[in-house]
Design a protein around this motif. Sequence first.
Motif, PDB file in Angstrom:
ATOM      1  N   SER A 125       0.851  -1.189   0.000  1.00  0.00           N
ATOM      2  CA  SER A 125       0.000   0.000   0.000  1.00  0.00           C
ATOM      3  C   SER A 125       0.887   1.239   0.000  1.00  0.00           C
ATOM      4  O   SER A 125       2.073   1.176   0.342  1.00  0.00           O
ATOM      5  CB  SER A 125      -0.890   0.002   1.246  1.00  0.00           C
ATOM      6  OG  SER A 125      -0.096   0.191   2.406  1.00  0.00           O
ATOM      7  N   GLU A 126       0.319   2.353  -0.357  1.00  0.00           N
ATOM      8  CA  GLU A 126       1.071   3.609  -0.326  1.00  0.00           C
ATOM      9  C   GLU A 126       1.551   3.911   1.091  1.00  0.00           C
ATOM     10  O   GLU A 126       2.659   4.395   1.289  1.00  0.00           O
ATOM     11  CB  GLU A 126       0.227   4.767  -0.878  1.00  0.00           C
ATOM     12  CG  GLU A 126       0.030   4.704  -2.371  1.00  0.00           C
ATOM     13  CD  GLU A 126       1.348   4.672  -3.139  1.00  0.00           C
ATOM     14  OE1 GLU A 126       2.251   5.468  -2.819  1.00  0.00           O
ATOM     15  OE2 GLU A 126       1.466   3.848  -4.057  1.00  0.00           O
ATOM     16  N   GLU A 127       0.726   3.614   2.075  1.00  0.00           N
ATOM     17  CA  GLU A 127       1.101   3.850   3.475  1.00  0.00           C
ATOM     18  C   GLU A 127       2.317   3.002   3.865  1.00  0.00           C
ATOM     19  O   GLU A 127       3.243   3.491   4.515  1.00  0.00           O
ATOM     20  CB  GLU A 127      -0.074   3.537   4.389  1.00  0.00           C
ATOM     21  CG  GLU A 127       0.170   3.903   5.831  1.00  0.00           C
ATOM     22  CD  GLU A 127      -1.053   3.703   6.696  1.00  0.00           C
ATOM     23  OE1 GLU A 127      -0.882   3.774   7.922  1.00  0.00           O
ATOM     24  OE2 GLU A 127      -2.151   3.484   6.163  1.00  0.00           O
ATOM     25  N   ALA A 128       2.326   1.730   3.459  1.00  0.00           N
ATOM     26  CA  ALA A 128       3.460   0.851   3.766  1.00  0.00           C
ATOM     27  C   ALA A 128       4.716   1.316   3.045  1.00  0.00           C
ATOM     28  O   ALA A 128       5.816   1.258   3.598  1.00  0.00           O
ATOM     29  CB  ALA A 128       3.132  -0.584   3.384  1.00  0.00           C
ATOM     30  N   LYS A 129       4.551   1.797   1.812  1.00  0.00           N
ATOM     31  CA  LYS A 129       5.704   2.315   1.065  1.00  0.00           C
ATOM     32  C   LYS A 129       6.299   3.526   1.779  1.00  0.00           C
ATOM     33  O   LYS A 129       7.520   3.625   1.936  1.00  0.00           O
ATOM     34  CB  LYS A 129       5.286   2.712  -0.351  1.00  0.00           C
ATOM     35  CG  LYS A 129       4.976   1.542  -1.247  1.00  0.00           C
ATOM     36  CD  LYS A 129       4.498   2.054  -2.604  1.00  0.00           C
ATOM     37  CE  LYS A 129       3.957   0.946  -3.465  1.00  0.00           C
ATOM     38  NZ  LYS A 129       3.414   1.450  -4.735  1.00  0.00           N
ATOM     39  N   LYS A 130       5.450   4.441   2.210  1.00  0.00           N
ATOM     40  CA  LYS A 130       5.926   5.647   2.903  1.00  0.00           C
ATOM     41  C   LYS A 130       6.616   5.293   4.221  1.00  0.00           C
ATOM     42  O   LYS A 130       7.570   5.951   4.620  1.00  0.00           O
ATOM     43  CB  LYS A 130       4.757   6.598   3.168  1.00  0.00           C
ATOM     44  CG  LYS A 130       4.242   7.270   1.931  1.00  0.00           C
ATOM     45  CD  LYS A 130       3.051   8.153   2.246  1.00  0.00           C
ATOM     46  CE  LYS A 130       2.434   8.693   0.975  1.00  0.00           C
ATOM     47  NZ  LYS A 130       1.184   9.419   1.232  1.00  0.00           N
ATOM     48  N   ALA A 131       6.124   4.270   4.883  1.00  0.00           N
ATOM     49  CA  ALA A 131       6.704   3.858   6.167  1.00  0.00           C
ATOM     50  C   ALA A 131       7.987   3.051   5.987  1.00  0.00           C
ATOM     51  O   ALA A 131       8.693   2.789   6.960  1.00  0.00           O
ATOM     52  CB  ALA A 131       5.681   3.039   6.956  1.00  0.00           C
ATOM     53  N   GLY A 132       8.296   2.650   4.737  1.00  0.00           N
ATOM     54  CA  GLY A 132       9.498   1.851   4.509  1.00  0.00           C
ATOM     55  C   GLY A 132       9.407   0.472   5.135  1.00  0.00           C
ATOM     56  O   GLY A 132      10.409  -0.082   5.575  1.00  0.00           O
ATOM     57  N   LEU A 133       8.220  -0.088   5.153  1.00  0.00           N
ATOM     58  CA  LEU A 133       7.978  -1.356   5.829  1.00  0.00           C
ATOM     59  C   LEU A 133       8.736  -2.528   5.208  1.00  0.00           C
ATOM     60  O   LEU A 133       9.302  -3.361   5.918  1.00  0.00           O
ATOM     61  CB  LEU A 133       6.472  -1.657   5.826  1.00  0.00           C
ATOM     62  CG  LEU A 133       6.031  -3.000   6.396  1.00  0.00           C
ATOM     63  CD1 LEU A 133       6.398  -3.108   7.866  1.00  0.00           C
ATOM     64  CD2 LEU A 133       4.543  -3.188   6.205  1.00  0.00           C
ATOM     65  N   TYR A 134       8.767  -2.609   3.883  1.00  0.00           N
ATOM     66  CA  TYR A 134       9.243  -3.821   3.242  1.00  0.00           C
ATOM     67  C   TYR A 134      10.699  -3.810   2.802  1.00  0.00           C
ATOM     68  O   TYR A 134      11.290  -4.869   2.638  1.00  0.00           O
ATOM     69  CB  TYR A 134       8.337  -4.165   2.061  1.00  0.00           C
ATOM     70  CG  TYR A 134       6.924  -4.433   2.518  1.00  0.00           C
ATOM     71  CD1 TYR A 134       6.626  -5.539   3.294  1.00  0.00           C
ATOM     72  CD2 TYR A 134       5.881  -3.558   2.207  1.00  0.00           C
ATOM     73  CE1 TYR A 134       5.346  -5.791   3.739  1.00  0.00           C
ATOM     74  CE2 TYR A 134       4.589  -3.806   2.650  1.00  0.00           C
ATOM     75  CZ  TYR A 134       4.330  -4.912   3.408  1.00  0.00           C
ATOM     76  OH  TYR A 134       3.056  -5.162   3.849  1.00  0.00           O
ATOM     77  N   GLU A 135      11.310  -2.658   2.614  1.00  0.00           N
ATOM     78  CA  GLU A 135      12.702  -2.615   2.184  1.00  0.00           C
ATOM     79  C   GLU A 135      13.659  -3.324   3.153  1.00  0.00           C
ATOM     80  O   GLU A 135      14.512  -4.081   2.726  1.00  0.00           O
ATOM     81  CB  GLU A 135      13.170  -1.183   1.916  1.00  0.00           C
ATOM     82  CG  GLU A 135      12.610  -0.588   0.641  1.00  0.00           C
ATOM     83  CD  GLU A 135      11.204  -0.007   0.794  1.00  0.00           C
ATOM     84  OE1 GLU A 135      10.604  -0.089   1.910  1.00  0.00           O
ATOM     85  OE2 GLU A 135      10.692   0.515  -0.196  1.00  0.00           O
ATOM     86  N   PRO A 136      13.500  -3.137   4.480  1.00  0.00           N
ATOM     87  CA  PRO A 136      14.399  -3.853   5.397  1.00  0.00           C
ATOM     88  C   PRO A 136      14.246  -5.379   5.337  1.00  0.00           C
ATOM     89  O   PRO A 136      15.116  -6.107   5.783  1.00  0.00           O
ATOM     90  CB  PRO A 136      13.977  -3.333   6.788  1.00  0.00           C
ATOM     91  CG  PRO A 136      13.326  -2.025   6.526  1.00  0.00           C
ATOM     92  CD  PRO A 136      12.650  -2.179   5.179  1.00  0.00           C
ATOM     93  N   LEU A 137      13.155  -5.840   4.745  1.00  0.00           N
ATOM     94  CA  LEU A 137      12.933  -7.278   4.613  1.00  0.00           C
ATOM     95  C   LEU A 137      13.443  -7.811   3.278  1.00  0.00           C
ATOM     96  O   LEU A 137      13.255  -8.978   2.954  1.00  0.00           O
ATOM     97  CB  LEU A 137      11.429  -7.583   4.751  1.00  0.00           C
ATOM     98  CG  LEU A 137      10.831  -7.231   6.112  1.00  0.00           C
ATOM     99  CD1 LEU A 137       9.312  -7.386   6.086  1.00  0.00           C
ATOM    100  CD2 LEU A 137      11.435  -8.078   7.213  1.00  0.00           C
ATOM    101  N   GLY A 138      14.064  -6.923   2.477  1.00  0.00           N
ATOM    102  CA  GLY A 138      14.659  -7.349   1.213  1.00  0.00           C
ATOM    103  C   GLY A 138      13.841  -7.073  -0.028  1.00  0.00           C
ATOM    104  O   GLY A 138      14.260  -7.402  -1.126  1.00  0.00           O
ATOM    105  N   PHE A 139      12.672  -6.453   0.111  1.00  0.00           N
ATOM    106  CA  PHE A 139      11.848  -6.145  -1.055  1.00  0.00           C
ATOM    107  C   PHE A 139      12.302  -4.836  -1.682  1.00  0.00           C
ATOM    108  O   PHE A 139      12.806  -3.952  -1.006  1.00  0.00           O
ATOM    109  CB  PHE A 139      10.362  -6.045  -0.652  1.00  0.00           C
ATOM    110  CG  PHE A 139       9.791  -7.351  -0.232  1.00  0.00           C
ATOM    111  CD1 PHE A 139       9.304  -8.246  -1.178  1.00  0.00           C
ATOM    112  CD2 PHE A 139       9.726  -7.713   1.090  1.00  0.00           C
ATOM    113  CE1 PHE A 139       8.774  -9.469  -0.798  1.00  0.00           C
ATOM    114  CE2 PHE A 139       9.194  -8.926   1.494  1.00  0.00           C
ATOM    115  CZ  PHE A 139       8.724  -9.807   0.535  1.00  0.00           C
ATOM    116  N   THR A 140      12.097  -4.731  -2.981  1.00  0.00           N
ATOM    117  CA  THR A 140      12.417  -3.506  -3.708  1.00  0.00           C
ATOM    118  C   THR A 140      11.178  -3.028  -4.432  1.00  0.00           C
ATOM    119  O   THR A 140      10.304  -3.833  -4.805  1.00  0.00           O
ATOM    120  CB  THR A 140      13.537  -3.732  -4.731  1.00  0.00           C
ATOM    121  OG1 THR A 140      13.144  -4.782  -5.628  1.00  0.00           O
ATOM    122  CG2 THR A 140      14.835  -4.121  -4.041  1.00  0.00           C
TER     123      THR A 140
END
Length: 99
Positions: free
Chosen positions: A83-98
């Motif tokens: 979601s846009e909210e998750a993208k703004k929060a940087g939720l998934y990048e630390p888990l290896g997603f791009t």
Amino acid sequence: MDTATTLVPIFGWQENGAVVATAGALIRTDFPFFTLKARRYGWIMDVYVLPEYRRRGFARQLTRHAIDWLREKGVVVVQLTASEEAKKAGLYEPLGFTP
């Protein structure tokens, strides 16, 4: 090639007897991933945290559980739509997603 989806667990977080966060996963074998050597991929879905419980790490922990489950099943490619909210929060990048 048949298109197939394997339903996998929905992970949840409870507080005070109520589910306040969820995350699920699928193992899929459909286009375009059927052309890959692995012939299947994982899909993280339905990551949701009630608004009053956000920013406590529940979504990240449940997503990690889903990823771990997929890895235990031999899945090497994992996808999701954030979601846009998750993208703004940087939720998934630390888990290896791009993006």
